[in-house]
Write a protein that holds these residues in place. Structure first.
Motif, mmCIF file in Angstrom:
data_model
loop_
_atom_site.group_PDB
_atom_site.id
_atom_site.type_symbol
_atom_site.label_atom_id
_atom_site.label_comp_id
_atom_site.label_asym_id
_atom_site.label_seq_id
_atom_site.Cartn_x
_atom_site.Cartn_y
_atom_site.Cartn_z
ATOM 1 N N TYR A 292 0.833 -1.191 0.000
ATOM 2 C CA TYR A 292 0.000 0.000 0.000
ATOM 3 C C TYR A 292 0.875 1.251 0.000
ATOM 4 N N TYR B 45 -2.401 -5.656 -5.079
ATOM 5 C CA TYR B 45 -2.689 -6.996 -4.578
ATOM 6 C C TYR B 45 -2.021 -7.932 -5.568
ATOM 7 N N SER C 243 0.734 -6.176 3.737
ATOM 8 C CA SER C 243 -0.090 -7.124 4.471
ATOM 9 C C SER C 243 -0.227 -8.401 3.655
ATOM 10 N N PRO D 231 -3.365 -10.775 3.315
ATOM 11 C CA PRO D 231 -4.737 -11.144 3.694
ATOM 12 C C PRO D 231 -5.006 -12.647 3.631
ATOM 13 N N ARG E 44 -8.076 -13.220 7.242
ATOM 14 C CA ARG E 44 -8.827 -12.050 7.724
ATOM 15 C C ARG E 44 -8.346 -11.551 9.073
ATOM 16 N N GLU F 162 -5.983 -9.663 9.914
ATOM 17 C CA GLU F 162 -5.075 -8.929 9.051
ATOM 18 C C GLU F 162 -4.410 -7.776 9.791
ATOM 19 N N GLN G 134 -1.546 -4.591 8.991
ATOM 20 C CA GLN G 134 -0.660 -3.912 8.057
ATOM 21 C C GLN G 134 0.602 -3.475 8.790
ATOM 22 N N PRO H 219 -13.117 -2.746 7.387
ATOM 23 C CA PRO H 219 -14.548 -3.047 7.207
ATOM 24 C C PRO H 219 -14.783 -4.510 6.830
ATOM 25 N N PRO H 220 -16.026 -4.941 6.926
ATOM 26 C CA PRO H 220 -16.339 -6.313 6.557
ATOM 27 C C PRO H 220 -15.933 -6.629 5.122
ATOM 28 N N ASN H 221 -15.430 -7.806 4.906
ATOM 29 C CA ASN H 221 -15.081 -8.281 3.565
ATOM 30 C C ASN H 221 -14.075 -7.379 2.865
ATOM 31 N N ASP H 222 -13.212 -6.790 3.620
ATOM 32 C CA ASP H 222 -12.198 -5.920 3.045
ATOM 33 C C ASP H 222 -10.878 -6.170 3.741
ATOM 34 N N TYR H 223 -9.798 -5.744 3.108
ATOM 35 C CA TYR H 223 -8.486 -5.862 3.735
ATOM 36 C C TYR H 223 -7.810 -4.503 3.835
#
Lengths: 116, 113
Positions: A33, A50, A94, A96, A101, A103, A105, B95-99
């Motif tokens: 990032y 990514y 990171s 993922p 999840r 996770e 950074q 947030p949900p469903n995010d990285y």
């Protein structure tokens, strides 16, 4: 032991003169990032990779570009820096998929950019 | 808009005082929560994080945070601060469903000796 390395720590450029900031990582993370952080403000995500897929944030100016030649390195190119681009630029990584999840950074020390 | 709010912009306190920094978020669903600290001239470091389980999370340097789901809050606490805790503190939410992380505006903490 440094995990996310940014060079240089300080960069001075002239108005309109292209500049490149670099980031490298020893963590083998697949996501890298770039954030912009202005004084007393939160880091603002510019874009991320990514793997090889580039993901630009909707409000990132076209003046900012990025390259990721391999897993370990990622570059931030500012094509024509303006005075308003003076800031701290943070690189983070990171993984993922590996974390499932859970996770986190990891941030580098940042490069402080000064535009004259 | 979905966001992360930190209540205090600047907190000034004396050594040995207790510290509590507020953080609220507006995302629904399951989120991952973080507090990062940035000491003067240094990079962002992870202070603590919450993914699931016990809502009271202990981090480094005596910090802890409590996740209260009903209040969408993740407040940071330290019972007795030291001069070396002078830093900027950022709450961040995944947030949900995010990285990707969404950061709060940060709180500058100044501890007077």
């Amino acid at each position: 032991d440094a995990m996310v390395i940014q060079n240089p720590r300080y960069q001075v450029t002239q108005f309109g003169k292209p500049v490149t900031l670099s980031c490298s990582q020893t963590l083998n993370h697949n996501v890298m990032y770039w954030y912009q952080q202005k004084s007393s403000q939160a880091p603002k995500l510019l874009f991320h990779y990514y793997d090889k897929d580039f993901n630009n944030e909707a409000d990132t100016p076209d003046n900012f570009q990025s390259r990721r030649p391999n897993t370990s390195f990622c570059f931030l190119d500012i094509r024509s820096p303006g005075l308003g681009d003076a800031a701290m630029y943070l690189c983070a990584t990171s993984s993922p998929e590996a974390s499932g999840r859970r996770e986190t950074q990891y941030f580098g020390p940042g490069t402080r950019l000064l535009v004259l | 808009a979905q966001s992360v709010s930190q209540h205090n912009h600047h907190v000034i306190l004396s050594e040995a005082a207790s510290l509590e920094l507020g953080c609220n978020y507006s995302y629904g669903g399951t989120v991952n929560l973080f507090w990062y600290v940035q000491y003067p001239g240094q990079h962002l470091q992870l202070l603590l994080k919450y993914f699931s389980g016990d809502p009271l999370v202990k981090g480094i340097k005596g910090f802890e945070a409590e996740f209260i789901k009903s209040k969408f809050s993740f407040n940071l606490r330290k019972p007795s601060v030291q001069w070396s805790d002078t830093a900027e503190y950022f709450c961040a939410v995944m947030p949900p469903n995010d990285y990707k992380l969404s950061f709060g505006a940060g709180t500058t903490v100044t501890v007077r000796a």
